[in-house]
Design an enzyme around this catalytic site. Structure first.
Site, short mmCIF file in Angstrom:
data_model
loop_
_atom_site.label_atom_id
_atom_site.label_comp_id
_atom_site.label_asym_id
_atom_site.label_seq_id
_atom_site.Cartn_x
_atom_site.Cartn_y
_atom_site.Cartn_z
N THR A 24 1.46 -1.16 -0.42
CA THR A 24 -0.40 0.15 -0.34
C THR A 24 0.37 0.88 0.29
O THR A 24 0.97 2.51 -0.67
CB THR A 24 -1.07 0.21 1.15
OG1 THR A 24 -1.37 -0.96 1.78
CG2 THR A 24 -1.89 1.30 1.15
N VAL A 25 2.24 1.59 0.57
CA VAL A 25 2.72 2.90 1.23
C VAL A 25 3.34 2.60 0.15
O VAL A 25 3.66 3.60 -0.62
CB VAL A 25 3.43 2.60 2.43
CG1 VAL A 25 4.49 3.67 2.36
CG2 VAL A 25 2.77 2.80 3.31
N VAL A 77 6.60 6.04 13.22
CA VAL A 77 6.33 6.97 14.13
C VAL A 77 4.79 7.44 14.04
O VAL A 77 5.25 8.80 13.49
CB VAL A 77 7.16 7.26 15.03
CG1 VAL A 77 6.01 7.16 16.48
CG2 VAL A 77 7.91 6.20 16.22
N GLY A 119 2.81 7.58 11.55
CA GLY A 119 2.42 7.97 10.42
C GLY A 119 2.67 9.24 9.72
O GLY A 119 3.79 9.95 9.68
N ILE A 127 2.21 12.15 10.55
CA ILE A 127 1.87 13.23 12.09
C ILE A 127 4.18 13.34 11.58
O ILE A 127 4.54 12.39 12.11
CB ILE A 127 1.70 12.46 13.09
CG1 ILE A 127 0.39 12.84 13.66
CG2 ILE A 127 2.30 13.89 14.25
CD1 ILE A 127 -0.82 12.33 14.60
N GLU A 154 -7.25 -6.34 12.74
CA GLU A 154 -5.86 -7.24 11.92
C GLU A 154 -7.13 -8.92 12.63
O GLU A 154 -7.58 -8.84 13.12
CB GLU A 154 -4.52 -7.53 12.21
CG GLU A 154 -3.52 -6.60 11.86
CD GLU A 154 -2.99 -6.28 10.63
OE1 GLU A 154 -3.64 -7.66 9.62
OE2 GLU A 154 -2.24 -5.50 10.29
N ASP A 208 1.67 -2.75 19.08
CA ASP A 208 2.36 -1.26 18.24
C ASP A 208 2.53 -0.17 18.66
O ASP A 208 3.56 0.46 18.57
CB ASP A 208 0.66 -1.64 17.78
CG ASP A 208 1.15 -0.51 16.62
OD1 ASP A 208 1.80 -0.43 15.27
OD2 ASP A 208 0.90 0.46 16.66
N LYS A 213 5.77 1.87 18.29
CA LYS A 213 6.78 3.34 18.94
C LYS A 213 7.44 4.09 20.06
O LYS A 213 7.56 5.38 19.34
CB LYS A 213 5.14 3.63 17.85
CG LYS A 213 4.52 3.41 16.99
CD LYS A 213 3.38 3.41 16.10
CE LYS A 213 2.71 2.74 15.30
NZ LYS A 213 1.28 2.87 15.52
N GLY A 234 -2.46 4.66 6.96
CA GLY A 234 -2.59 4.73 5.67
C GLY A 234 -1.96 5.20 4.97
O GLY A 234 -0.81 5.92 5.42
#
Lengths: 434, 434
Positions: free
Chosen positions: A14-15, A134, A136, A138, A192, A203, A207, A304
């Site tokens: 995706t990324v 970390v 996304g 931001i 998930e 998760d 981070k 995202g």
């Protein structure tokens, strides 16, 4: 115009696909902003045939990311494979050994091997950039490494897991129970099939481990983080929190204390009137308390494709502009060892929910156990008796003034042993915000 | 360790003195982080004798900042004098002409002459850094220039004036009237003796002018900003806002529209449940809506010696590390001219408060005027009749669906002319947040 910056891109999920499309569609703007074109020179992905929405015909294909990192004619290695071991780690090491800077979104790799990789990078006179690892989109890594570089940090904390925040938000707004909410989150792709990594707090811990090193100039120590997930949070807790003027969020917190640095991930009650409490759904937020700035807060998309690709791209543009800050904010030789503050030494307020058998003297006994452990109570609410499964018991909610974790645990242990409780006592930490 | 970075520091007021103390007390940490010592080599201030809390005996003293900028042996010129003309401007120009990078906190200088100065800098192969000029300690300049560099911005907006936000917060929380609140703010040092620059919206406009250029890659155009201050906001408006689910903030907004870029500073109603609405007191906040990130928000201290000095210091540390991004995010030759969108073309929801004479047909007449101008109403509330000064009138509050500013102004003009209103109609724009 200067020569193109040649990327080696490993991973076209995706990324990676989002990044490829951005680099293609925004080619002109990016070149103008950074003074040179950005070009994907080499790629590696499992499925060569799939259409990812951008032209890969000019890129050299590699079957193996390590091979790409070792041999491709590139200026930057972009690692979007994921995972702390295997191909991702080997490929990153191979690129660094060539002295090629690495841009990655891989939190697990950094949380487990960040210091060793930073050392390898420094030895080869290059660096790793990892804005996307970390929170996304931001820009917290850049903020901590560059904008706060003159500050002494006292605490860094935030909402770092979108799945948990999405679930807690829906439980609160719609009164849905935890299990139903999890099923919905899975159906919508926010959780998930095995949700443990997210809802167990792991998760967020990955981070946090990275943020701790940047905040305190210390080595990364993932293994020392106290981790408690959200699976025991009930709608009753959320409702009681609201009545007390709080909202419940899964917080990740790293904080300097007298005995060392606390690292903890757990559900926390925060004031409902705070900006952080308004951070709902899959949005992430990070706050930093420091000597010069007091408190700053950054909020935005924690995941995202486009948001994460945006963070990767900002790192790539830094490299293109010749900006290579030290991977962990300091040269690795200057990082101090992480000094752990034990969770039992944690000090704060506590919300405690007890299911008390409706017997003469129970309440007095509980109050005595609290007093014996020097726990001062801010409020005590006894609710109306339960029925059905809870017949013969009454919920009692205690809110403590600041006290120590060890005192709370000891007191609750004694209350349990006194035989007044139907269920295990529930405890949620209250996080003081300014 | 590399050679020291030599600063020429012009201006030793609150921020300058704070910066001097930081550089002295944190010397070792800063040198470690940036790889070289930072040293104040030359200073200039009005009063040479005053103790500023740090040792200036090793710095060369200059009576005139322009002289310092022209002659001192320095690597960076730090301008903390203030003002868009005179010594500040001349000294900055002199430093740039020597090819020396400038770090400044001077919003007025940039809002008025930013593009010309950026051109001068580029010609001399250097740049101006100005993190402290907008929103104090919030790293919004770095975020927009570097972290968002791959994004197309749709809107940048925020709370950029601490004085106004402090006053609106107190008016709301304590029900204090505007005038009393202003006196208090002046007594506490949050407002100047002549408060026009703050409460008239001009301070926020200066900051917005700079953000607009960074957001849209255009030239700075301070003169085109629509500016409306907070002096007409009443406690009744604040209370009505609360009942409708809004809070009132002085917002500065730059937004891409079909006809150009809107730049506006005005009181706005924003959803009470938004994170931005929780930004209280002297705290500032900036949000950016962009194609890749959706929406991000940064909040923190907008003023204060240490917070502003922290921002200045982060720029100095960037220079020390060899980071010199283009002053306005792009090479000046690539900035496009600013294309103004007129305020009359603004589209949004509106809150309208009317003081209506209590007469048969008044209400119907108002409703007709709205309909004639294609204004669709979301809610209409007629309150109980006034007494005392307001006897014989009733307050009517209208909330419109999205419409145009020109339609609202036209309708209100007609309603006024119809003779139904005791006072001028009041109108507050509603800002839609995601």
């Amino acid at each position: 115009m200067n020569s193109a910056l040649r990327l080696g891109l490993a991973g076209l999920g995706t990324v990676g696909a989002s990044l490829g499309r951005l680099i293609e569609t925004k080619a002109e703007t990016l070149a103008t902003r950074v003074g040179r074109p950005i070009r994907i020179a080499a790629v590696c992905a499992r499925d060569r045939g799939r259409d990812r929405g951008f032209d890969l015909s000019q890129a050299e294909w590699f079957a193996d990311p390590v091979d790409l990192a070792k041999r491709a004619e590139i200026d930057v290695f972009v690692e979007l494979i994921g995972g702390s071991e295997g191909a991702a780690r080997e490929a990153v090491e191979a690129a660094l050994k060539r002295g090629i800077p690495v841009v990655t979104a891989n939190k697990a790799l950094l949380a487990h091997h960040g210091v060793a990789l930073a050392r390898l990078a420094a030895k080869k006179n290059t660096e790793i950039l990892f804005e996307a690892a970390v929170a996304g989109g931001i820009p917290i890594i850049k903020t901590m490494r560059e904008a706060l570089s003159g500050n002494d940090v006292a605490r860094v904390y935030g909402i770092l897991n979108g799945t948990c925040n999405y679930m807690l938000t829906r439980m609160e707004k719609e009164g849905i129970a935890f299990d139903a909410c999890l099923k919905d989150a899975q159906r919508l792709g926010y959780a998930e099939a095995d949700p443990t990594f997210d809802i167990g707090g792991f998760d967020a811990a990955h981070k946090l481990a990275i943020l701790t090193a940047l905040a305190f100039g210390c080595e990364i120590d993932l293994g020392s983080i106290f981790i408690e997930g959200i699976s025991k949070i009930t709608n009753e807790d959320i409702q009681a929190a609201a009545e007390l003027g709080y909202r419940i969020k899964l917080l990740a917190v790293a904080q300097r204390t007298e005995t060392g640095i606390e690292q903890r991930v757990h559900p926390a009650m925060i004031p409902a009137s705070s900006a952080l409490a308004q951070v709902d759904g899959v949005t992430n937020a990070v706050a930093v308390d420091s000597d010069l700035l007091g408190s700053i807060l950054l909020a935005g998309p924690g995941a995202g494709g486009d948001a994460t690709a945006s963070a990767v791209l900002s790192d790539i543009m830094d490299v293109a502009g010749g900006v290579l800050p030290p991977t962990l904010g300091l040269p690795p030789a200057k990082l101090v060892p992480y000094k752990r503050a034990r969770m039992r030494a944690h000090e704060g307020g506590y919300y405690i929910r007890l299911s008390v058998f409706d017997r003469v003297g129970a309440f007095a006994s509980i109050a005595r156990r609290m007093a014996e452990n020097q726990i001062s109570l801010e409020s005590i609410v006894q609710r109306k008796r339960g029925n059905g499964d809870n017949a013969g018991t009454a919920p009692v909610i205690l809110v403590t003034h600041e006290t120590s974790e060890s005192a709370v645990r000891k007191a609750l242990d004694l209350v349990s042993k006194d035989g007044h409780l139907k269920d295990e006592p529930r405890m949620i930490r209250i996080e003081a915000l300014d």
